[in-house]
Design a protein around this motif. Structure first.
Motif, mmCIF file in Angstrom:
data_model
loop_
_atom_site.group_PDB
_atom_site.id
_atom_site.type_symbol
_atom_site.label_atom_id
_atom_site.label_comp_id
_atom_site.label_asym_id
_atom_site.label_seq_id
_atom_site.Cartn_x
_atom_site.Cartn_y
_atom_site.Cartn_z
ATOM 1 N N UNK A 184 -11.823 -0.839 4.230
ATOM 2 C CA UNK A 184 -11.344 -0.819 2.852
ATOM 3 C C UNK A 184 -10.373 0.334 2.665
ATOM 4 N N UNK A 185 -9.309 0.088 1.881
ATOM 5 C CA UNK A 185 -8.318 1.133 1.659
ATOM 6 C C UNK A 185 -8.249 1.497 0.192
ATOM 7 N N UNK A 186 -8.012 2.784 -0.078
ATOM 8 C CA UNK A 186 -7.907 3.229 -1.461
ATOM 9 C C UNK A 186 -6.474 3.081 -1.947
ATOM 10 N N UNK A 187 -6.316 2.430 -3.083
ATOM 11 C CA UNK A 187 -5.019 2.384 -3.745
ATOM 12 C C UNK A 187 -5.269 2.677 -5.209
ATOM 13 N N UNK A 188 -4.476 3.595 -5.749
ATOM 14 C CA UNK A 188 -4.670 3.997 -7.144
ATOM 15 C C UNK A 188 -4.450 2.805 -8.078
ATOM 16 N N UNK A 189 -3.292 2.167 -7.938
ATOM 17 C CA UNK A 189 -2.990 0.956 -8.713
ATOM 18 C C UNK A 189 -2.652 -0.118 -7.700
ATOM 19 N N UNK A 190 -3.181 -1.314 -7.871
ATOM 20 C CA UNK A 190 -2.992 -2.325 -6.847
ATOM 21 C C UNK A 190 -2.680 -3.696 -7.436
ATOM 22 N N UNK A 191 -1.523 -4.217 -7.046
ATOM 23 C CA UNK A 191 -1.162 -5.578 -7.432
ATOM 24 C C UNK A 191 -2.115 -6.561 -6.738
ATOM 25 N N UNK A 192 -2.563 -6.168 -5.538
ATOM 26 C CA UNK A 192 -3.464 -7.045 -4.766
ATOM 27 C C UNK A 192 -4.769 -7.280 -5.528
ATOM 28 N N UNK A 193 -5.265 -6.268 -6.223
ATOM 29 C CA UNK A 193 -6.515 -6.451 -6.975
ATOM 30 C C UNK A 193 -6.288 -7.362 -8.170
ATOM 31 N N UNK A 194 -5.123 -7.204 -8.820
ATOM 32 C CA UNK A 194 -4.803 -8.104 -9.935
ATOM 33 C C UNK A 194 -4.693 -9.533 -9.416
ATOM 34 N N UNK A 195 -4.019 -9.710 -8.295
ATOM 35 C CA UNK A 195 -3.843 -11.074 -7.774
ATOM 36 C C UNK A 195 -5.180 -11.639 -7.288
ATOM 37 N N UNK A 196 -6.100 -10.767 -6.842
ATOM 38 C CA UNK A 196 -7.439 -11.253 -6.455
ATOM 39 C C UNK A 196 -8.147 -11.855 -7.664
ATOM 40 N N UNK A 197 -7.988 -11.233 -8.822
ATOM 41 C CA UNK A 197 -8.627 -11.754 -10.028
ATOM 42 C C UNK A 197 -7.969 -13.060 -10.482
ATOM 43 N N UNK A 198 -6.624 -13.121 -10.348
ATOM 44 C CA UNK A 198 -5.935 -14.369 -10.706
ATOM 45 C C UNK A 198 -6.433 -15.492 -9.792
ATOM 46 N N UNK A 199 -6.589 -15.160 -8.509
ATOM 47 C CA UNK A 199 -7.100 -16.139 -7.547
ATOM 48 C C UNK A 199 -8.499 -16.601 -7.962
ATOM 49 N N UNK A 200 -9.333 -15.674 -8.410
ATOM 50 C CA UNK A 200 -10.695 -16.001 -8.837
ATOM 51 C C UNK A 200 -10.650 -17.029 -9.991
ATOM 52 N N UNK A 201 -9.759 -16.809 -10.968
ATOM 53 C CA UNK A 201 -9.680 -17.742 -12.101
ATOM 54 C C UNK A 201 -9.054 -19.075 -11.680
ATOM 55 N N UNK A 202 -8.146 -18.990 -10.735
ATOM 56 C CA UNK A 202 -7.525 -20.225 -10.241
ATOM 57 C C UNK A 202 -8.563 -21.089 -9.522
#
Lengths: 278, 260
Positions: free
Chosen positions: A11-29
């Motif tokens: 696991x990698x630390x990122x302060x702000x992450x587009x990947x985390x936002x896209x993971x949530x979009x994927x979850x809703x999709x």
């Protein structure tokens, strides 16, 4: 292996992450894709609304020579109202899905940050809106010869202002649900309806009594619906109205984010993130 | 109030992965947690024991940063959980039967989403590893809501291990499981602790589980720590045969038998 040195689980630390936002979009999709009633519902209500107001407009046009009939004002109004209402609903329902699934604890304990979560909810509101509204605008063109897309860049200005308002409402309501649990869920379904009479969706602001006009002009969607009537009836694009709407939207968005952050922190203080039932 | 028990093993602060310092949590004037302090060293498995309302879940929630203490401080891996939990969340994880995975999503979809949330480099590879290790290969494409209780627990454990956490917080990890499945889960936890050198904090009502897994036990009652020690030491100190008897003594307010 539960623990692996292959690097798969690093696991990698990122302060702000587009990947985390896209993971949530994927979850809703994934969720939308798994349920055809959810997809059908996105189209069903906008279609019902559009048909009802479309036929009413035809009737008024034939019987009374309704002045705004030729411009398709009623259908335009209902389609723009649906952007505002369905935009907010799309935001709030995605948030409520987490509450219903009792998944908020998992999310709040993951590296997902509140801003990234809100960004995912905004993205989902646009995706849900597109799935619901695009077919309905095409039906409006086929049945009533009303082409919303012919507004071009004007439509973009209307859309941006309406979706910003819908997100502000969605953010504030999500904060309330986080703090007060599913007992506050009703707000998600009903709060936007308060804007229906106040933002003058189907009639000009001038119809309201003086004191209510002041209230109405404090709400960004009022400028959009007045702007729409200016385009469809008078053939004039009022950039000043859009600028006012944008300014007010910036103010309301800042207010909504402040409310959300305060309610989120309050939830952590009173422990309501642990008991998000009714 | 520091309720660290005299005579309990104290460890150097430098070793501590979880440091709880004089935390108080009050809800509407009622103290759920009353000034407790403890430190948990790296690589240990610590049990948090106590009856209902003892303050275990509130303590774990404060360690996770989901609940803010009224006063006091908590540091995990050197970071203050009230203010900078985002810096450490990718290194810790948790499992609780009171939190569920989205039921309509398949096991694979759920693990993929959480793998991405934790910033896992190779999500597909990690999901495959976990599925094999936790015997989930055959249910990977089934909706999570259609699994048995044992399968759901294994999926929750897979979620909790998706980022190979250094710190694992477990709240009743085997609640409502049959003895065979519970034993299987405990073995996996032992494997993980050994392979990863992970630090585990476990809240449980299952005394046999605590005896088997934990090096150290913190006993809580009405929001305070009333005793602490290795399971065998506690059994000896209370002059009992099992940890369950010790638990009953603590829950009923009896003290340890003075050591001659």
């Amino acid at each position: 292996m539960l623990y692996s040195t292959s690097g798969h689980g690093e696991a990698r630390y990122r302060s702000i992450s587009v990947a985390r936002t896209s993971a949530m979009v994927l979850r809703y999709w994934y969720l939308l894709r798994s349920s055809w009633p959810r997809l059908l519902e996105l189209v069903y209500w906008p279609t019902v609304q559009m048909l009802m107001w479309g036929f009413l407009q035809l009737y008024l046009d034939e019987q009374t020579g309704f002045v705004a009939g030729a411009g398709g004002v009623l259908i335009g109004s209902v389609l723009l109202w649906d952007i505002l209402f369905r935009g907010q609903l799309g935001f709030s329902i995605s948030f409520l899905e987490e509450m219903w699934a009792r998944n908020i604890g998992n999310l709040m304990m993951s590296p997902l940050r509140p801003g990234e979560f809100l960004a995912a909810l905004m993205a989902m509101s646009v995706i849900r809106l597109a799935i619901g509204m695009v077919p309905v605008t095409l039906m409006a063109y086929a049945l009533f010869s009303f082409n919303l897309w012919s507004l071009g860049l004007v439509l973009v200005a209307f859309f941006v202002n309406l979706i910003l308002t819908s997100w502000s409402i969605g953010i504030a309501v999500s904060g309330l649900v986080l703090r007060h649990g599913l007992g506050a869920e009703t707000l998600a379904w009903s709060i936007a309806f308060l804007l229906l009479p106040l933002t003058c969706v189907y009639y000009p602001v001038a119809v309201l009594p003086g004191w209510l006009q002041t209230v109405s002009w404090m709400l960004p969607p009022t400028y959009v619906f007045e702007g729409m009537r200016a385009v469809l009836i008078d053939g004039v694009f009022r950039a000043d109205l859009m600028a006012w709407a944008l300014g007010l939207n910036a103010l309301y968005m800042a207010l909504a984010v402040t409310i959300f952050v305060r309610l989120f922190n309050q939830s952590r203080r009173v422990g309501s993130l642990l008991s998000l039932g009714e | 109030m520091d309720t660290t028990v005299a005579g309990a093993p104290r460890r150097p602060a430098a070793e501590a992965v979880i440091e709880v310092d004089a935390i108080i949590k009050s809800y509407s004037g009622v103290r759920a947690v009353n000034g407790i302090s403890f430190a948990i060293p790296r690589g240990s498995v610590t049990g948090l024991l106590g009856g209902n309302g003892a303050g275990k879940t509130t303590t774990i929630a404060m360690i996770m940063g989901l609940v803010l203490p009224t006063s006091g401080a908590i540091r995990v891996l050197g970071h203050d959980m009230a203010r900078e939990r985002h810096r450490v969340l990718h290194r810790i994880n948790f499992e609780s039967p009171y939190v569920e995975m989205p039921m309509r999503l398949t096991v694979r979809q759920n693990l993929t989403v959480f793998g991405r949330l934790y910033g896992i480099a190779d999500v597909r590879g990690r999901v495959a590893e976990l599925a094999e290790a936790l015997d989930l290969v055959e249910v990977l494409d089934r909706p999570s809501g259609k699994l048995s209780a044992g399968q759901k627990t294994r999926v929750s454990l897979a979620k909790a291990l998706v980022n190979m956490p250094e710190v694992l917080l477990l709240d009743e990890p085997t609640a409502s499981l049959d003895p065979d499945t519970a034993d299987w889960i405990r073995t996996r936890l032992e494997d993980y602790r050994r392979e990863r050198g992970a630090t585990i904090l476990l809240a449980s009502h299952n005394m046999r589980e605590v005896e088997r897994l934990c090096d150290d036990v913190i006993m809580m009652r009405t929001g305070a720590i009333v005793d602490r020690g290795a399971p065998d030491d506690l059994i000896e100190r209370y002059g009992r045969d099992t940890l369950e008897d010790v638990f009953l003594d603590v829950a009923r307010g009896r003290s340890a038998t003075p050591v001659e």
